[in-house]
Design an enzyme around this catalytic site. Structure first.
Site, mmCIF file in Angstrom:
data_model
loop_
_atom_site.group_PDB
_atom_site.id
_atom_site.type_symbol
_atom_site.label_atom_id
_atom_site.label_comp_id
_atom_site.label_asym_id
_atom_site.label_seq_id
_atom_site.Cartn_x
_atom_site.Cartn_y
_atom_site.Cartn_z
ATOM 1 N N CYS A 296 70.268 30.363 57.927
ATOM 2 C CA CYS A 296 69.262 29.760 58.806
ATOM 3 C C CYS A 296 68.685 28.465 58.235
ATOM 4 C CB CYS A 296 68.182 30.790 59.139
ATOM 5 S SG CYS A 296 67.256 30.262 60.594
ATOM 6 N N SER B 270 66.536 33.158 65.326
ATOM 7 C CA SER B 270 65.088 33.029 65.424
ATOM 8 C C SER B 270 64.730 31.677 64.827
ATOM 9 C CB SER B 270 64.458 34.165 64.615
ATOM 10 O OG SER B 270 63.081 33.982 64.545
ATOM 11 N N GLU C 281 71.471 39.611 59.075
ATOM 12 C CA GLU C 281 70.914 40.627 58.175
ATOM 13 C C GLU C 281 69.680 41.323 58.760
ATOM 14 O OE1 GLU C 281 70.503 37.431 57.932
ATOM 15 O OE2 GLU C 281 68.426 37.000 57.418
ATOM 16 N N HIS D 126 70.729 35.257 61.960
ATOM 17 C CA HIS D 126 70.209 36.247 61.013
ATOM 18 C C HIS D 126 70.913 37.579 61.180
ATOM 19 C CE1 HIS D 126 66.940 34.172 59.018
ATOM 20 N NE2 HIS D 126 66.573 33.638 60.176
ATOM 21 N N ARG E 139 53.948 38.711 65.703
ATOM 22 C CA ARG E 139 53.242 37.717 64.884
ATOM 23 C C ARG E 139 52.980 36.450 65.708
ATOM 24 N NH1 ARG E 139 57.230 35.018 60.896
ATOM 25 N NH2 ARG E 139 57.783 34.097 62.907
ATOM 26 N N LYS F 244 62.270 27.762 71.438
ATOM 27 C CA LYS F 244 62.734 28.557 70.301
ATOM 28 C C LYS F 244 63.946 29.407 70.705
ATOM 29 C CE LYS F 244 61.238 31.687 66.668
ATOM 30 N NZ LYS F 244 60.264 32.568 66.084
#
Ligand code: ASP
Length: 754
Positions: free
Chosen positions: A142, A192, A237, A235, A249, A163
């Site tokens: 990323c 993300s 992972e 991502h 968040r 986003k």
């Protein structure tokens, strides 16, 4: 199986419960294999979560992995206790003198800043620079990928309209690569991020290869052409709930935050997210560890700094790109062309073919290159040879059923011979054998034709220019799926053709293999590899299955001929194995030439036996000759001044002994009289009519059995050894015997090992 992490890292407890086998320091010490050293530069705020995610993926491998965690010292982690950081994280100063098989640079939530504004940017640049010489393969995730691409390749990031957050569909751009080996045609990965890459700049960069994209969120995976850097923009992972936590968040800050795409069932944030990317994540990390780290990292980690890192050194069928070179005898007539086509077509990994000019069809025949040389030197008779050349090519084309204008091709040479001076044609004319033959072959097998003159470059002094060539040729060949490249020549800066020395197509093959990052270089000829001994002396000697680059050099020096001597240099720094194969017996394994034999299992004691007749042994005696270096140097200087080439030498307390070719006999006599004249007290002894035998084997220094076998074979025949040198570098033994004993000695030694 085993991933070794520092004892008590929280990941251990979590993963042990999940049944991922994590090995702690204490247990790993009892395992007798070298673990892979992996460093993770963890830039994520949620340190423990990221440690656990990456440990889980790296632990899903049969390889033993030893993990170290790295933090930046210019930025203090805020979301995790200082104790945790002190206990588990090193700083760059603590690791800068070490070498690692692999490194992961994670993402970081700083993507809306300019790179240079990030607090730890300078430190990160230092780490990325260091990674080039201290890490075998670096995996950037990323923001880590954006930072790496910016630092190493000047690729900028750009703000996305909104986003990219959610789980997106991906496809493969480069299907034959190893990083995504075993992947389905379509797969899912979470993203993300607010920024993306300048896709155009990435696609057009010559040193980068895009491997996977997402139609919705752009480039997902790419690598450097040399495989040393991997960049992943998503991502894989992430845990099931990582995107949810990020969403909550963000929502707390901005009530308009969008629900992550394709993540919650029915886009209902109350529902449990379904994981659709886990299997791909496991495969991606195990492929990276296996193919980009384990199989290609040097056994000795310090070798990383020399760049002499072997590539895919294990003999498996896991190669994905093979460069093949066919010698003149493999292309001597239409029937041989058919065999070549069969070999190339039988394996789609054989994508780049280097061809020599058609060679001899039988022992009375003349090679095309020699006909060309004759035509250049024949003055008014040039046409006679050019006609033969034209006939040869048109005959092959006709028999193959290929429409090919051999006449037009040969006429180009004819015209130039008529119009231009011999000096200006010196290398051009002999190079045309490869040029025309390769064009014909390309047409026959349906491959693109790439003219070596455009991409293989020499400098103004006529030295091969490796850097320029590898870049130009690598760039060009990556645009072609399948291509034929003529061997033997390239061009000077002014565009004139320049050839390598005779037999130079071997070098071209190695250059193509190196420039394309091939996994294997197959050199197809008319023997099934390097023979263990001279077939004129030993009946049907076996071929050597495996030999190292260094052993081959020794053997070639001692007279065994198999490849052009400069071939190995082109592939050695990249560790690309060379396989010598037989076009007329393609099923034979041939000889595999590798950088490091310890990756292979084989039972041979020696790698070859070579020798030659016509040597003499000269011994100079003088008190203190060996103790006093000025005396020793004086003797050597006198030999040198007469132009005598010393094959090998030995020293005793009061003597020095040399093995030299008998062709230097007169010079040796001169040298000896000078020595006696200038060095009072010196005496000499000369033994003539000797034959030299060299036995090469990488285990020579560690396996006493080898010397015992050699010496006892000769003792049994009562053959007297006149000179014995157990070889500098523990690679060979050189001995000299009377000429009359030569063949018997070779046969006796051979029988001990075959
Ligand atoms: N045709 C050239 C020669 O005969 C080069 C080669 O075959 O490798 O030397």
């Amino acid at each position: 199986m085993p991933i070794k992490v520092p004892n008590n890292l929280p990941a251990v407890e979590i993963l042990t419960k999940e049944n991922v086998f994590v090995m702690t320091d204490t247990r790993a010490m009892t395992q007798d294999i070298r673990p892979l050293q992996i460093l993770i530069l963890n830039l994520m705020p949620t340190k423990v979560e990221t440690e656990t995610q990456l440990t889980r993926l790296l632990g899903n491998s049969p390889l033993q992995v030893e993990l170290e965690l790295l933090q930046t010292s210019t930025h203090k982690a805020k979301n995790v206790s200082e104790e945790h950081m002190i206990a588990f994280y090193k700083t760059f100063d603590q690791v800068r003198n070490k070498y690692y098989d692999g490194m992961i640079i994670t993402g970081a939530p700083v993507e809306l800043m300019e790179f240079e504004e990030v607090e730890y940017w300078d430190e990160l640049c230092e780490i990325m620079e260091w990674s080039k010489t201290h890490v075998h393969s670096t995996f950037h995730i990323c923001w880590g990928a954006q930072a790496g691409l910016y630092y190493h390749y000047g690729i900028k990031k750009k703000r996305l309209p909104e986003k990219a957050c959610g789980v997106f569909l991906h496809t493969l751009e480069y299907k034959t690569g190893m990083l995504f080996r075993g992947f389905d045609d379509e797969f899912y990965v979470p993203h993300s991020r607010y920024t993306g890459l300048d896709d155009e700049a990435v696609f057009s960069h010559p040193d980068l290869r895009v491997i996977s994209i997402s139609p919705e969120v752009g480039i997902f995976a790419l690598k450097s052409i040399d495989d040393k850097q991997i960049f992943i923009t998503g991502h894989s992972e992430y845990d099931a709930d990582t995107l949810r936590n990020e969403y909550l968040r963000d929502l707390a800050i901005d009530p308009n935050t969008k629900i992550p795409y394709n993540y919650f069932p029915d886009d209902n944030p109350e529902a449990e997210p379904q994981v659709s990317w886990r299997s791909c994540a496991n495969l991606l990390y195990s492929n990276w560890l296996n193919y980009f780290v384990y199989q290609s990292t040097p056994f000795d980690l310090n070798d990383i700094k020399t760049g002499a890192t072997p590539k895919h050194e294990l003999v498996t069928d896991n190669f994905d790109l093979i460069t093949v070179k066919f010698g003149g005898s493999s292309l001597a007539d239409a029937n041989q062309f058919k065999k070549v086509s069969g070999i190339v077509k039988s394996d789609p990994r054989r994508r780049f073919v280097v061809a020599s000019a058609p060679g001899k069809r039988n022992s009375d025949d003349i090679k095309i290159t020699d006909l060309l040389l004759k035509s250049m030197n024949a003055g008014d008779d040039a046409d006679k040879y050019l006609d033969l050349i034209e006939e040869r090519y048109s005959g092959i084309a006709e028999e193959l059923g290929v429409s090919f204008d051999a006449k037009a091709e040969v006429n180009l040479i004819r015209d130039r011979i008529k119009k231009e001076s011999k000096e200006s044609l010196l290398d051009y004319v002999p190079s045309r054998g490869e040029y025309i033959g390769s064009k014909l072959l390309a047409k026959y097998i349906g491959f693109d034709f790439i003219d070596a003159g455009e991409f293989i470059k020499f400098d103004a002094e006529g030295n091969y220019d490796k850097d320029v060539t590898e870049r130009l040729l690598g760039d060009e060949l990556h645009k072609h799926d399948y291509a034929v490249i003529p061997g033997f020549y390239g061009s000077l800066p002014d565009g004139r053709i320049k050839t390598f020395s005779r037999g130079g197509s071997d070098i071209t093959g190695a250059i193509v293999a190196a420039s394309t990052g091939s996994d294997l270089y197959e050199n197809w000829t008319d023997v099934s590899g390097l023979l263990m001994a001279d077939p004129r002396i030993v009946e049907k000697p076996v071929s050597v299955p495996l030999i190292t680059y260094r052993e081959l050099r020794e053997l070639s020096y001692l007279g065994a001929e198999v490849l052009h001597a400069d071939t190995v240099f082109q592939v050695a720094s990249k560790g690309i194995p060379i396989n010598i194969k037989n076009t007329n017996a393609p099923g034979d394994a041939g000889t595999l030439i590798v950088n490091n034999a310890r990756y292979y299992s084989n039972a041979q004691d020696i790698s070859g036996l070579s020798g030659a007749r016509g040597y003499m042994n000269v011994t100079v005696q003088l008190a203190h000759l060996n103790e006093k270096s000025e005396l020793r140097e004086h003797v050597l200087d006198i030999f040198e001044s007469k132009g005598i080439k010393i094959e090998t030498m030995m020293t005793g307390v009061d003597s020095m002994s040399f093995l030299v070719k008998e062709s230097f006999k007169a010079d040796v006599e001169d040298a000896l009289s000078e020595i006696k004249e200038k060095m009072p007290g010196a005496s000499e002894e000369t033994l003539s009519d000797l034959a030299m035998i060299g036995v090469v084997g990488r285990d020579m220094g560690t396996s006493p059995n080898i010397a015992i076998k050699i010496l006892s074979a000769l003792a049994a025949l009562k053959i007297n050894i006149k000179f014995l040198d157990h070889g500098a570098g523990n690679l060979h033994m050189i001995l000299a015997v009377d000429d009359k004993d030569y063949e018997n000695a070779v046969r006796a030694i051979y029988q001990q090992f075959a």
